[in-house]
Design an enzyme around this catalytic site. Sequence first.
Site, PDB file in Angstrom:
ATOM      1  N   ASP A  46       1.006  -1.516   0.073  1.00 37.10           N
ATOM      2  CA  ASP A  46       0.070   0.019   0.316  1.00 37.10           C
ATOM      3  C   ASP A  46       0.887   1.001  -0.182  1.00 37.10           C
ATOM      4  OD1 ASP A  46      -2.263   1.801   0.445  1.00 37.10           O
ATOM      5  OD2 ASP A  46      -2.674   0.571   1.896  1.00 37.10           O
ATOM      6  N   ASP A  47       0.879   1.914  -1.260  1.00 38.04           N
ATOM      7  CA  ASP A  47       1.614   3.189  -1.456  1.00 38.04           C
ATOM      8  C   ASP A  47       3.284   3.550  -1.411  1.00 38.04           C
ATOM      9  OD1 ASP A  47      -1.254   4.393  -1.221  1.00 38.04           O
ATOM     10  OD2 ASP A  47      -0.215   5.422   0.619  1.00 38.04           O
ATOM     11  N   CYS A  86      -5.979   4.052  -4.059  1.00 38.60           N
ATOM     12  CA  CYS A  86      -5.820   2.542  -4.029  1.00 38.60           C
ATOM     13  C   CYS A  86      -7.191   2.083  -4.725  1.00 38.60           C
ATOM     14  CB  CYS A  86      -5.764   2.341  -2.839  1.00 38.60           C
ATOM     15  SG  CYS A  86      -6.695   3.012  -1.140  1.00 38.60           S
ATOM     16  N   HIS A 147     -10.506  -2.366   0.650  1.00 44.72           N
ATOM     17  CA  HIS A 147     -10.545  -1.262   0.469  1.00 44.72           C
ATOM     18  C   HIS A 147     -11.794  -1.140  -1.264  1.00 44.72           C
ATOM     19  CE1 HIS A 147      -9.329   3.000   0.807  1.00 44.72           C
ATOM     20  NE2 HIS A 147     -10.780   2.785   0.946  1.00 44.72           N
ATOM     21  N   ASP A 354       0.096  -0.973  -4.235  1.00 43.57           N
ATOM     22  CA  ASP A 354      -0.990   0.157  -5.277  1.00 43.57           C
ATOM     23  C   ASP A 354      -1.508   1.375  -6.069  1.00 43.57           C
ATOM     24  OD1 ASP A 354      -1.202   1.502  -3.129  1.00 43.57           O
ATOM     25  OD2 ASP A 354      -3.298   0.615  -2.169  1.00 43.57           O
TER      26      ASP A 354
END
Length: 588
Positions: A46-47, A86, A147, A354
């Site tokens: 993530d990120d 995301c 998410h 992502d």
Amino acid sequence: MAAGTTKSLEPVWSCSVRFSLLCLLLCSSVTSKQDDRPNFLLFMVDDMGYGDVGCFGNDTIRTPNIDRIASEGAKLTHHLAAASMCSPSRAAFLTGRYPVRSGMAIRGGMRVLPNTACTGGLPANETTFATLLKQAGYATALIGKWHLGLHCAATGSLCHHPNNHGFDYFYGTPITNLRDCGEDGESVIYMMPVYRKYKQICWAGLVGAASLLLMKFLGKIQVRWLSLLSFLAICTLVMAFPKVFILQLNPWNCLLMENEKVAEQPYSLRDLTPRLVNKSLKFIEENADRPFFLFHSFLKVHTALFATEEFEGRSLHGRYGDNVEEMDWAVGLILDAVEKRGLSHKTFVYLTSDNGGHVEEISVTDGQREGGHNGILRGGKGMAGWDGGIRMPTVLRWPKAIRPGTVVDEPTSQMDVFPTVLRLAQLKTPGDRVVDGRDLMPLLTGSRNVTDRRFLMHYCGSRIHAARYRPPSGRSVWKAHYATPNWDPGTEGCYRTFLCQCSGDGVTHHDPPLLFDIAKDPAERSPISPESEPKFAEIISTIERGVRDHMSSVEEVESQFSPRNILWRPWLQPCCGNFPFCSCNSGA
């Protein structure tokens, strides 16, 4: 007589043997076919930024396990997310389709699902490759971040839940890791423009109300007390509501679910990484004798940053570096489990992020930068056109077909994983919808040196901000920017708004478009002009035709991020205990 009896039984015995041998051969054939189908182990961080990984040029953050995947398999240097945020990026990854096709996009406004009690999410009529693998007999699991929504409009209808999108087993968070889930008291709400507007309006209102009260007391004006007190009450509520909401963000949104049941609320971040790894290790152990698909979706390295004591203070890059190194350690544990079971040769491994690193992520407490590093690439998370937001550090391994040390510099997309996985699993790509992904195997095996995809679109919400064009010959990769975010003066980020916007005053439109040759100028520092490139007009015209052709294939659907779909509904809030005081710990 005995001899005669034996003789009469001989044909029967012979038939029985032949029948048994035939059954054995058929069963062996079926087993062999099943054994030929690979396992799939997919990691999504993530990120994480393009420049955060050793094999992509970082020599100060240690990522030996990610680097190992690259050295034993392939590195994709030009691998692109379909969105710089995301929720839409993950929707495109799982479906092989641009987010705008599924409604995971919006023209202006929130580009992610902001809470666990809204009705937006990946629509039930979208098909993920998890669904198709499950239908083909694979064991499927998602561990970590989802998410992509939970609820439809009806209470208790979890139509967007991972279990309803092809995952037999889900253990993780239905939303994302938020600053509010950390232990330092910081909140993402304080950093959002909407809260700042609330504060400005309310402070102005309170000052105005106080002034009116003083003037009435001095007899300068005639104001009804009821009107004045009502105004004060409304202003106080508007000021108090964000505070109350912030206090409740932790127990409401910071939760873990096991399938459809809340398992922990709020969750503890401190040891969350090893706990999630243990869930993946258990899944591998339980399904080692059958084809499986495991999607380990990290909550790292999104804020709130967290690490076990073993990794605290270990990196030269502060808390963020600690998180990257712990994430890499987790990757190593899961790879080791596959290897110990003797499954490495038949397991397709893929790791990506992502979206790009969040350049505006700065700790309110100590001013430390907490977002990823995108290397030489401009921009970052939320910036749809610039490669810092969409070009992902990606590695993969498939020993049966990919030579160790393979490097693919051609433009590829995360949407390509959809048809690639289906091909390796001996499944057909659905023919009832547009699939934007392309099979990666020809590039990975070297049977093609140039991608057969001519264009890639780069959306900011539902607007195309840029388009990429790969001619069928030569080395150039052209990219046209139709709109770019307006950065804060002297920076390359949108620090005042925390994320760059897609429209209005937040962008500058370009006519003619800004044009770059990404192959020669990956940092996008030197725009091509009609004077420097004789074919400028021809290139722009070709890209615009590609954009028009693409847009003609896009059907309008309901946005899952509309105000109605992202509205928080208390009756849909996942809660263990008595709402609004949600609290439980399964001890998992």
